[in-house]
Design a protein around this motif. Structure first.
Motif, PDB file in Angstrom:
ATOM      1  N   VAL A 295       1.095  -1.020  -0.101  1.00 28.08           N
ATOM      2  CA  VAL A 295       0.352  -0.046   0.379  1.00 28.08           C
ATOM      3  C   VAL A 295       0.924   1.222  -0.359  1.00 28.08           C
ATOM      4  O   VAL A 295       1.001   2.260  -0.815  1.00 28.08           O
ATOM      5  CB  VAL A 295      -0.874   0.311   1.132  1.00 28.08           C
ATOM      6  CG1 VAL A 295      -0.035   0.197   2.658  1.00 28.08           C
ATOM      7  CG2 VAL A 295      -1.910   1.368   1.013  1.00 28.08           C
ATOM      8  N   GLU A 296       2.514   1.196   0.652  1.00 24.93           N
ATOM      9  CA  GLU A 296       3.359   1.814   0.773  1.00 24.93           C
ATOM     10  C   GLU A 296       3.678   2.551  -0.844  1.00 24.93           C
ATOM     11  O   GLU A 296       3.815   3.913  -1.668  1.00 24.93           O
ATOM     12  CB  GLU A 296       3.922   1.723   1.454  1.00 24.93           C
ATOM     13  CG  GLU A 296       4.017   2.181   3.073  1.00 24.93           C
ATOM     14  CD  GLU A 296       3.603   0.592   3.476  1.00 24.93           C
ATOM     15  OE1 GLU A 296       2.776   0.710   4.861  1.00 24.93           O
ATOM     16  OE2 GLU A 296       3.067   0.266   2.390  1.00 24.93           O
ATOM     17  N   VAL A 297       3.517   1.699  -1.604  1.00 23.98           N
ATOM     18  CA  VAL A 297       3.898   2.015  -3.287  1.00 23.98           C
ATOM     19  C   VAL A 297       3.015   2.161  -4.017  1.00 23.98           C
ATOM     20  O   VAL A 297       3.362   3.383  -4.133  1.00 23.98           O
ATOM     21  CB  VAL A 297       4.243   0.882  -3.772  1.00 23.98           C
ATOM     22  CG1 VAL A 297       5.082   0.394  -4.886  1.00 23.98           C
ATOM     23  CG2 VAL A 297       5.058  -0.143  -2.606  1.00 23.98           C
ATOM     24  N   LYS A 298       1.529   2.221  -4.011  1.00 28.00           N
ATOM     25  CA  LYS A 298       0.809   2.984  -4.004  1.00 28.00           C
ATOM     26  C   LYS A 298       0.086   3.902  -3.832  1.00 28.00           C
ATOM     27  O   LYS A 298      -0.137   4.603  -4.647  1.00 28.00           O
ATOM     28  CB  LYS A 298      -0.866   1.618  -3.999  1.00 28.00           C
ATOM     29  CG  LYS A 298      -0.500   0.173  -4.223  1.00 28.00           C
ATOM     30  CD  LYS A 298      -2.174  -0.456  -3.719  1.00 28.00           C
ATOM     31  CE  LYS A 298      -1.826  -2.182  -3.990  1.00 28.00           C
ATOM     32  NZ  LYS A 298      -3.379  -2.783  -3.521  1.00 28.00           N
ATOM     33  N   ALA A 299       0.283   4.689  -2.421  1.00 26.24           N
ATOM     34  CA  ALA A 299       0.248   6.093  -2.267  1.00 26.24           C
ATOM     35  C   ALA A 299       1.513   6.054  -3.435  1.00 26.24           C
ATOM     36  O   ALA A 299       0.728   7.835  -3.388  1.00 26.24           O
ATOM     37  CB  ALA A 299       0.611   5.834  -0.557  1.00 26.24           C
ATOM     38  N   VAL A 300       3.016   6.107  -3.185  1.00 26.35           N
ATOM     39  CA  VAL A 300       3.884   7.571  -3.828  1.00 26.35           C
ATOM     40  C   VAL A 300       3.151   6.907  -5.303  1.00 26.35           C
ATOM     41  O   VAL A 300       3.226   7.931  -5.646  1.00 26.35           O
ATOM     42  CB  VAL A 300       4.941   5.829  -3.561  1.00 26.35           C
ATOM     43  CG1 VAL A 300       6.346   6.939  -4.312  1.00 26.35           C
ATOM     44  CG2 VAL A 300       5.331   6.367  -2.111  1.00 26.35           C
ATOM     45  N   LEU A 301       2.898   5.839  -5.770  1.00 22.70           N
ATOM     46  CA  LEU A 301       2.486   6.554  -7.408  1.00 22.70           C
ATOM     47  C   LEU A 301       1.243   6.702  -6.771  1.00 22.70           C
ATOM     48  O   LEU A 301       1.706   8.061  -8.508  1.00 22.70           O
ATOM     49  CB  LEU A 301       2.120   4.416  -8.049  1.00 22.70           C
ATOM     50  CG  LEU A 301       3.681   4.021  -7.953  1.00 22.70           C
ATOM     51  CD1 LEU A 301       3.008   2.277  -8.238  1.00 22.70           C
ATOM     52  CD2 LEU A 301       4.146   4.201  -8.814  1.00 22.70           C
ATOM     53  N   CYS A 302       0.074   6.938  -6.097  1.00 25.30           N
ATOM     54  CA  CYS A 302      -0.937   7.993  -6.929  1.00 25.30           C
ATOM     55  C   CYS A 302      -0.808   9.138  -6.244  1.00 25.30           C
ATOM     56  O   CYS A 302      -0.875  10.244  -7.046  1.00 25.30           O
ATOM     57  CB  CYS A 302      -1.934   7.522  -5.499  1.00 25.30           C
ATOM     58  SG  CYS A 302      -3.254   8.466  -5.727  1.00 25.30           S
ATOM     59  N   LEU A 303      -0.107   9.721  -5.635  1.00 23.92           N
ATOM     60  CA  LEU A 303       0.197  10.388  -4.989  1.00 23.92           C
ATOM     61  C   LEU A 303       1.665  11.838  -6.048  1.00 23.92           C
ATOM     62  O   LEU A 303       1.033  12.569  -6.689  1.00 23.92           O
ATOM     63  CB  LEU A 303       1.120  10.914  -3.888  1.00 23.92           C
ATOM     64  CG  LEU A 303       0.440  10.710  -3.179  1.00 23.92           C
ATOM     65  CD1 LEU A 303       1.428  11.169  -1.232  1.00 23.92           C
ATOM     66  CD2 LEU A 303      -0.028  11.907  -2.149  1.00 23.92           C
ATOM     67  N   GLY A 304       2.465  10.705  -6.626  1.00 24.38           N
ATOM     68  CA  GLY A 304       3.580  10.759  -8.038  1.00 24.38           C
ATOM     69  C   GLY A 304       2.487  11.226  -9.121  1.00 24.38           C
ATOM     70  O   GLY A 304       3.243  11.868 -10.041  1.00 24.38           O
ATOM     71  N   SER A 305       1.662  10.676  -9.043  1.00 27.35           N
ATOM     72  CA  SER A 305       0.566  10.518 -10.700  1.00 27.35           C
ATOM     73  C   SER A 305      -0.023  11.816 -10.123  1.00 27.35           C
ATOM     74  O   SER A 305       0.289  12.750 -11.677  1.00 27.35           O
ATOM     75  CB  SER A 305       0.061   9.088 -10.593  1.00 27.35           C
ATOM     76  OG  SER A 305       0.627   8.363 -10.490  1.00 27.35           O
ATOM     77  N   LEU A 306      -0.533  11.915  -9.088  1.00 28.76           N
ATOM     78  CA  LEU A 306      -1.720  13.157  -9.499  1.00 28.76           C
ATOM     79  C   LEU A 306      -0.314  14.419  -9.556  1.00 28.76           C
ATOM     80  O   LEU A 306      -1.348  15.801 -10.031  1.00 28.76           O
ATOM     81  CB  LEU A 306      -2.302  12.935  -8.012  1.00 28.76           C
ATOM     82  CG  LEU A 306      -3.695  12.284  -7.292  1.00 28.76           C
ATOM     83  CD1 LEU A 306      -3.743  12.928  -6.205  1.00 28.76           C
ATOM     84  CD2 LEU A 306      -4.722  12.667  -8.621  1.00 28.76           C
TER      85      LEU A 306
END
Length: 750
Positions: A295-306
């Motif tokens: 989930v930490e990787v998902k959070a980084v990907l989400c914030l980075g993509s936004l």
């Protein structure tokens, strides 16, 4: 073939979905760029598809304003004022004051004469437009060779097909040798094609009446360069008409490209809507894979993509705003009028790539939240905590037992070490700060000594327990070996006296198990040999009995009661022969000596063949058989002959013991991993509990005398297990269910 088509259809359907979403982004971005481009270069789509750039509004506007400049150059006016007027006259909301400010910054507040010379110098090297400017018969400015331009005679050099001649009062136009009607009904309107003097309501001053201007435009503009290698090197000259022609081509290409993208998007969208069920299944499959991502990787990907999406979107909006606010005028020679939309195509492609990557990452994260009930279940912090927790409290599978025991003491040992370290740091801090008094020193030394002694005692205790931990490890390893059936090795002599008695008892247990196992193996071997010998000894006289019964059947004129006796003998002898053969095969299966020929076969086809071969028995009964078998192949690895006997026994058992006028259900189901065959029937007898129906000679009702041997299910189970399958019986009241399972290899085979 059907399975391959389903896979191909899933891939194709998701590809159409991916294409639709990507093309949607491309259509929106290209459409925005197209609108900005048309606004930026003031060219309509209709003009873009004209074959001749001289037929466009932009060309007429440019020539009109250039004529205005040339007349002012002849009459002694300021071309800076013309620039301001031109800016206002174009389709851009720029005031005269703003245009004048821009010109003043570019021209450096030049005088009128200097402005005229500067404009001439800026235009003379662009041979796409030739001009001659005269006043009162004297030529003032010209970039054409002498004698090549004659407005009155309609003369112009080769390669030029457009001619404008202003004689001081009217304008005469000629294109491809044909005269163009400039004034129409003689009145100028805002939508008139040509903004030139000579209309009834568009006259000139008395000084301008002595001016004459000739302008010729090239049929096919080309780029012109100028070089001054002693100072600034190469540079491009005005090339305004060449840029206009190139802009038309670029805009035309962009419109066609936008139309192609729109058509492809429509086709992809139709396919995606049509195959939405397959797309949903693929999304579910992807969600099962993304669930494993932390989930930490998902959070980084989400914030980075936004963040990247915001940056790319801001840049796109900034480019579009620049194009809309800085659209060039057809007259300005010093403005940056290169077509930005197509001129920086790689920049736009990079924006599109970043936007698509961010959109897809956010889509897959949303897909993960949609189909996974707990998308936050996978966490690197939780995994790390669980690993540390298991290491110090539970028995980690990767460590030997003696290390696990020692690791249990580590938290306390490390905690005491941290206390001692903190006390030392506190002592240094107080000492160097000068606030360490004698009373405080005594208490501090006492606390530090107690903590140090506790730490030393803990270390000594851990060190002394190493041997006990090693002995416990030896005991546990021996228990694991006994559990796995490896009972030949004894526990070695242990150093810890407290565990020595436990090791002796464990060795005694091992010896007792070894003796019991050897006795059991010997008993089983003797049983198999006895059954084999008895079966072999019975076969010889039984074969003779069956032969003599056949001979008696061939005797003529036997009394009727004798014929009845012969029929009974024939039936009983055949039953005995079948029973002997069954017992013999069960014995071989139990001793793992049953030969099997493992091959790839279609389980559904085998069941259909068994039903077809037993169709007569089914028709003679009062029962009906209902099947649910898939049409596509369900492939397994098994012995076809042995498995045929299994389903024959199961169906014969159901026909023999089902309630009359009831139904037998045979189903074949697969989840892609296991293929399961179920045979269900309602028993005509009450089924007793706690009976293993797969044991030899076991029947549900001991009082029955219907001819059953009690070996059918035992043979079926033995053959299934010999073919590496599983056999299970479930009973619910009078419902009797037999389930046979094999590993489905359809996907791996295809």
């Amino acid at each position: 073939m059907d399975i391959k088509w389903k896979k191909c259809k899933s891939v194709t359907s998701y590809a159409s979905f991916v294409a639709a979403l990507c093309l949607l982004m491309a259509v929106l971005l290209t459409g925005s760029g197209l609108l900005a481009a048309m606004q930026s270069i003031a060219i309509s789509p209709a003009d873009a598809f004209r074959g001749d750039y001289q037929d466009t509004k932009a060309f007429r506007q440019y020539i009109s304003y250039r004529l205005e400049d040339f007349i002012m150059m002849a009459a002694g006016g300021s071309t800076g004022a013309s620039m301001g007027t031109a800016a206002v006259s174009s389709d851009i909301a720029v005031s005269e004051e703003t245009a004048a400010e821009v010109w003043e910054e570019a021209a450096g507040e030049l005088s009128a004469a200097q402005e005229r010379r500067e404009l001439h110098n800026a235009l003379k090297d662009d041979k796409n437009m030739l001009y001659t400017i005269s006043y009162d018969g004297d030529t003032l400015y010209s970039n054409a060779e002498e004698g090549t331009l004659d407005g009155a005679a309609g003369k112009m050099p080769e390669g030029y097909n457009f001619l404008l001649y202003f004689d001081g009062s009217k304008v005469y136009l000629q294109k491809d040798g044909k005269t163009i009607d400039v004034y129409g009904d003689g009145y100028y309107r805002e939508n008139s094609d040509w903004k030139v003097p000579g209309y009834h309501n568009f006259t000139t001053d008395s000084k301008s009446k002595k001016a004459s201007v000739i302008i010729a435009a090239a049929k096919t503009p080309r780029i012109y360069m100028k070089a001054d290698y002693s100072s600034y090197g190469e540079e491009s000259v005005s090339n305004r008409l060449y840029r206009l022609n190139q802009d038309l081509y670029s805009l035309r290409s962009l419109i066609l490209f936008f139309g192609l993208l729109t058509a492809l998007f429509a086709v992809s969208l139709i396919l995606a809507v049509r195959w939405r069920k397959q797309i949903k299944s693929v999304n579910q499959f992807i969600a099962a894979k993304t669930k494993k991502i932390w989930v930490e990787v998902k959070a980084v990907l989400c914030l980075g993509s936004l963040l990247l999406l915001m940056i790319a979107g801001t840049e796109v909006l900034r480019e579009l705003y620049w194009s809309l606010q800085n659209s060039y005028d057809v007259v300005y020679e010093y403005d940056y009028y290169v077509f930005r939309i197509t001129g920086s195509i790689w920049t736009w492609l990079s924006y599109l790539t970043v936007i698509l990557v961010c959109v897809w990452i956010l889509f897959f994260l949303g897909n993960d939240i949609r189909y996974n009930r707990n998308p936050l279940s996978s966490s690197v912090l939780r995994s790390l905590w669980n690993y540390i927790f298991r290491m110090f409290r539970f028995k980690g599978a990767a460590l030997p037992v003696q290390k696990k025991i020692i690791f249990r003491y580590l938290p306390a040992f490390l905690g005491e070490g941290m206390v001692v370290s903190l006390l030392l740091l506190l002592g240094f801090r107080l000492y160097y700060s000068g606030t360490f008094y004698s009373a405080d020193m005594f208490l501090y030394v006492l606390a530090l000594t107690a903590a140090g002694l506790t730490l030393a005692a803990q270390f000594w205790y851990i060190w002394r327990n190493r041997s006990a931990a090693e002995d416990i490890e030896a005991l546990i390893q021996q228990i694991d070996r006994i559990k796995e059936g490896k009972i030949a090795e004894e526990v070695p002599v242990l150093t810890d006296p407290d565990l020595g008695e436990a090791a002796k008892n464990l060795n005694d247990i091992r010896n007792g198990l070894d003796i019991a196992v050897q006795e059991q193996i010997k008993s089983e071997r003797m049983k198999v040999e006895l059954v084999s010998n008895v079966s072999h000894d019975i076969k010889t006289p039984l074969t003779s009995i069956i032969s003599y019964v056949d001979l008696m059947n061939q005797e003529p004129d036997l009394p009727e009661h004798v014929k009845d006796y012969v029929k009974i003998l024939e039936s009983k002898s055949q039953r005995l022969k079948s029973m002997v053969q069954d017992v013999f095969e069960i014995s071989k299966a139990a001793s793992r000596q049953l030969p099997v020929n493992i091959e790839t076969l279609d389980l559904g086809k085998l069941i259909r063949q068994t039903l077809a071969d037993m169709s007569e028995s089914i028709e003679r009964s009062t029962l009906s058989v209902k099947t649910r078998i898939p049409e596509e192949p369900v492939l397994i690895k098994a012995d076809g002959q042995r498995l045929y006997r299994v389903f024959q026994n199961l169906l014969q058992n159901a026909l023999q013991y089902s309630m009359e006028h009831s139904r037998i259900f045979i189903t074949l189901e697969t989840d892609g991993i296991l293929a399961a065959v179920s045979v269900k029937n309602i028993s005509r007898y009450e089924l007793p509990d706690r009976i293993d129906y797969t044991e030899r000679f076991v029947r549900g009702d001991e009082s029955r005398s219907d001819g059953g041997s009690g070996l059918g299910l035992s043979i079926a189970k033995s053959f299934v297990e010999a073919c590496r399958g599983s056999f299970r019986i479930d009973i619910n009241a009078d419902l009797f269910v037999v389930t046979v399972e094999f590993r489905d290899i359809t996907s791996t085979t295809n």
